[in-house]
Design a protein around this motif. Structure first.
Motif, PDB file in Angstrom:
ATOM      1  N   PRO A 103       8.756   6.379  -4.868  1.00  0.00           N
ATOM      2  CA  PRO A 103       7.427   5.755  -4.896  1.00  0.00           C
ATOM      3  C   PRO A 103       7.502   4.381  -5.570  1.00  0.00           C
ATOM      4  N   PRO A 104       6.490   3.529  -5.307  1.00  0.00           N
ATOM      5  CA  PRO A 104       5.284   3.777  -4.516  1.00  0.00           C
ATOM      6  C   PRO A 104       5.534   3.602  -3.015  1.00  0.00           C
ATOM      7  N   TYR A 105       4.800   4.415  -2.246  1.00  0.00           N
ATOM      8  CA  TYR A 105       4.874   4.299  -0.799  1.00  0.00           C
ATOM      9  C   TYR A 105       3.631   4.935  -0.182  1.00  0.00           C
TER      10      TYR A 105
ATOM     11  N   ILE B 195       1.337  -1.879   5.395  1.00  0.00           N
ATOM     12  CA  ILE B 195       1.453  -2.598   4.122  1.00  0.00           C
ATOM     13  C   ILE B 195       2.909  -2.996   3.932  1.00  0.00           C
ATOM     14  N   LEU B 196       3.158  -4.291   4.061  1.00  0.00           N
ATOM     15  CA  LEU B 196       4.503  -4.827   3.933  1.00  0.00           C
ATOM     16  C   LEU B 196       4.527  -5.862   2.799  1.00  0.00           C
ATOM     17  N   GLY B 197       5.684  -6.298   2.446  1.00  0.00           N
ATOM     18  CA  GLY B 197       5.768  -7.324   1.416  1.00  0.00           C
ATOM     19  C   GLY B 197       5.951  -6.740   0.034  1.00  0.00           C
ATOM     20  N   THR B 198       5.722  -7.576  -0.982  1.00  0.00           N
ATOM     21  CA  THR B 198       6.047  -7.203  -2.369  1.00  0.00           C
ATOM     22  C   THR B 198       4.853  -7.269  -3.305  1.00  0.00           C
ATOM     23  N   ASP B 199       3.643  -7.301  -2.748  1.00  0.00           N
ATOM     24  CA  ASP B 199       2.451  -7.325  -3.602  1.00  0.00           C
ATOM     25  C   ASP B 199       2.343  -5.997  -4.347  1.00  0.00           C
ATOM     26  N   THR B 200       2.429  -6.051  -5.660  1.00  0.00           N
ATOM     27  CA  THR B 200       2.478  -4.830  -6.465  1.00  0.00           C
ATOM     28  C   THR B 200       1.143  -4.091  -6.528  1.00  0.00           C
ATOM     29  N   HIS B 201       0.088  -4.648  -5.937  1.00  0.00           N
ATOM     30  CA  HIS B 201      -1.194  -3.950  -5.921  1.00  0.00           C
ATOM     31  C   HIS B 201      -1.216  -2.808  -4.901  1.00  0.00           C
TER      32      HIS B 201
ATOM     33  N   PRO C 129       3.531   0.280  -0.345  1.00  0.00           N
ATOM     34  CA  PRO C 129       4.027  -0.151   0.964  1.00  0.00           C
ATOM     35  C   PRO C 129       4.153   1.006   1.957  1.00  0.00           C
ATOM     36  N   THR C 130       3.893   0.705   3.213  1.00  0.00           N
ATOM     37  CA  THR C 130       4.027   1.694   4.281  1.00  0.00           C
ATOM     38  C   THR C 130       5.502   1.975   4.530  1.00  0.00           C
ATOM     39  N   GLU C 131       5.890   3.235   4.433  1.00  0.00           N
ATOM     40  CA  GLU C 131       7.270   3.626   4.710  1.00  0.00           C
ATOM     41  C   GLU C 131       7.387   4.461   5.979  1.00  0.00           C
ATOM     42  N   VAL C 132       6.311   5.174   6.319  1.00  0.00           N
ATOM     43  CA  VAL C 132       6.324   6.031   7.516  1.00  0.00           C
ATOM     44  C   VAL C 132       5.024   5.837   8.288  1.00  0.00           C
ATOM     45  N   VAL C 133       5.135   5.686   9.594  1.00  0.00           N
ATOM     46  CA  VAL C 133       3.984   5.767  10.485  1.00  0.00           C
ATOM     47  C   VAL C 133       4.069   7.120  11.177  1.00  0.00           C
ATOM     48  N   ALA C 134       3.045   7.945  10.964  1.00  0.00           N
ATOM     49  CA  ALA C 134       3.038   9.307  11.509  1.00  0.00           C
ATOM     50  C   ALA C 134       1.971   9.412  12.596  1.00  0.00           C
TER      51      ALA C 134
ATOM     52  N   GLU D 112      10.598  -3.459  11.324  1.00  0.00           N
ATOM     53  CA  GLU D 112      10.285  -3.688   9.910  1.00  0.00           C
ATOM     54  C   GLU D 112      11.089  -2.763   8.997  1.00  0.00           C
ATOM     55  N   GLY D 113      12.003  -1.998   9.591  1.00  0.00           N
ATOM     56  CA  GLY D 113      12.854  -1.132   8.795  1.00  0.00           C
ATOM     57  C   GLY D 113      12.162   0.129   8.297  1.00  0.00           C
ATOM     58  N   LYS D 114      11.066   0.545   8.948  1.00  0.00           N
ATOM     59  CA  LYS D 114      10.306   1.723   8.530  1.00  0.00           C
ATOM     60  C   LYS D 114      10.557   2.884   9.497  1.00  0.00           C
ATOM     61  N   LYS D 115      10.023   4.048   9.169  1.00  0.00           N
ATOM     62  CA  LYS D 115      10.294   5.270   9.919  1.00  0.00           C
ATOM     63  C   LYS D 115       9.096   5.713  10.747  1.00  0.00           C
ATOM     64  N   MET D 116       9.406   6.456  11.807  1.00  0.00           N
ATOM     65  CA  MET D 116       8.384   7.031  12.679  1.00  0.00           C
ATOM     66  C   MET D 116       8.511   8.555  12.676  1.00  0.00           C
TER      67      MET D 116
END
Length: 417
Positions: A121-123, A170-176, A179-184, A209-213
């Motif tokens: 986390p966070p994700y 949610i991509l990038g490095t904004d700490t607020h 970030p999206t890691e998986v699209v389900a 974007e290097g993320k998972k499905m």
């Protein structure tokens, strides 16, 4: 020695006393769950299920499925169970993945998939707001994986689009933000088919974007049957897929999670951690195998029956709010002046009652033609009674509404399974 013998003599239990004591315990332990009317009760239950429209999870094993299941192997799945391994390997090959893992439920399969994908986390997980993962898994993503969810409402009312995914990942490095890691995604979702070209477009972008499905494909069997598309083609865009055997296919228990060999090896570890390791699962795997062989071919008939039900409701004047793309129909009877409760009450009073669940009608492999006919007769009779009493369908309102939906008491849609 005499004193010691005297001191402990009260602990000596004679053999016949010990046997009597054990007999008492055994009498307390034993249980016979088969009543004298067991066979008749099961026949009545099968009749009830043939007239139940609340879900396809209610289907029950046939005598033939039971007979086939009893021939399965007797291994221990935590160690090795041949029938279960054969099922896992078959589903992996069928979907074009490297490995499979038998699960007790679709919820377990989805949640273990997310936990395996999500590392630190966070994700967050991006989903359709109606998705089972979002609404009907008891907040499992937050509890098991510490993941936030981004639940989207598709503008077209049917399925998410590439543009919506792009705008909300949610991509990038904004700490607020997490970030999206998986699209389900889910296919089918409430019985509707997610267009494959849209899935491929979403998958290409997410992977770029290097993320998972992940796919909740509990009822993907219906998509394959309706579109005549191979399971491999339907599953290719995803890193992991969950498939259910106990919904559309009518097996008693089980789902299968598929993915890469490394992914499934880790998922197996999480399955054990979550308490999902099972023992003699051969009988369950054999039931699933029977369902794949003999029940999957029935799905086109199921879809045809659902479309017949939809067409007849429209002929009566009932509004269809979600069409029968596969096995489900959502309807609104207020267009004929009738409420869900009135329909349910009348259906319950039939000589052979119908079991209903609000705005959703689910047709399954054990739904009978007569059940559909009886349901339509109930709705048709109520519509005629309302018309005779002076009900007239109001004209549409200026904002696109129909001006009468709030007049009638309505049950909430039941779409949890």
């Amino acid at each position: 020695m005499q004193r010691i013998s005297y001191k402990f003599s009260h602990l000596i239990v004679r053999p016949h006393c010990k046997m009597a004591a054990f007999s008492t315990v055994a009498q307390q332990v034993k249980l016979d769950i088969l009543s004298k009317t067991h066979a008749l009760d099961n026949a009545a239950k099968r009749k009830e299920i043939s007239r139940t429209f609340i879900s396809d999870t209610v289907t029950v094993p046939t005598k033939e499925m039971y007979e086939y299941a009893t021939l399965s192997t007797l291994g221990d799945d935590v160690y090795f169970e041949p029938s279960t391994k054969a099922l896992e390997d078959h589903i992996a090959q069928l979907t074009g993945k490297e490995a499979g893992l038998f699960m007790s439920s679709g919820t377990a399969s989805n949640q273990i998939a997310l936990r395996t994908h999500l590392l630190q986390p966070p994700y967050s997980v991006l989903v359709d707001h109606r998705a089972h993962i979002s609404k009907y898994e008891a907040g499992g993503a937050a509890f098991h994986s510490g993941a936030a969810t981004t639940a989207l409402i598709p503008a077209n009312g049917h399925h998410l689009t590439l543009d919506e995914v792009k705008r909300n990942m949610i991509l990038g490095t904004d700490t607020h933000f997490a970030p999206t890691e998986v699209v389900a995604l889910e296919n089918t979702l409430n019985g509707t088919i997610f267009p494959q070209d849209e899935i491929i477009a979403i998958s290409d972008y997410v992977h770029s974007e290097g993320k998972k499905m992940h796919l909740d494909g509990a009822r993907l069997w219906h998509v394959a049957a309706e579109t005549e598309t191979s399971m491999k083609e339907l599953c290719d865009p995803f890193d992991s897929v969950s498939l259910c055997f106990s919904k559309g296919l009518g097996a008693p228990v089980g789902s299968c999670l598929v993915g890469s060999a490394a992914f499934i090896a880790k998922a197996r570890w999480f399955r054990k951690l979550f308490g999902g390791g099972m023992r003699q699962t051969g009988i369950l795997a054999a039931s699933a195998a029977y369902a794949l062989t003999y029940n999957f071919p029935q799905l086109p008939r199921v879809h045809a029956l659902a479309r017949r039900l939809e067409a007849a409701l429209e002929e009566i004047g009932v509004e269809i709010t979600s069409k029968a793309e596969t096995c489900m129909i959502f309807y609104d009877p207020s267009s004929i002046g009738v409420t869900y409760d009135e329909i349910a009450d009348r259906a319950t009073d039939l000589p052979e009652p119908l079991i209903l669940g609000g705005s959703r009608l689910v047709v399954h492999i054990q739904t009978t033609e007569s059940a559909v006919d009886d349901f339509l007769s109930v709705v048709r009779q109520l519509a005629e009674e309302k018309k005779a009493a002076g009900f007239v369908k109001p004209p549409p309102t200026a904002n696109g509404g129909n001006g009468y939906k709030d007049i009638y008491v309505r049950r909430a849609p039941k779409t949890s399974a």
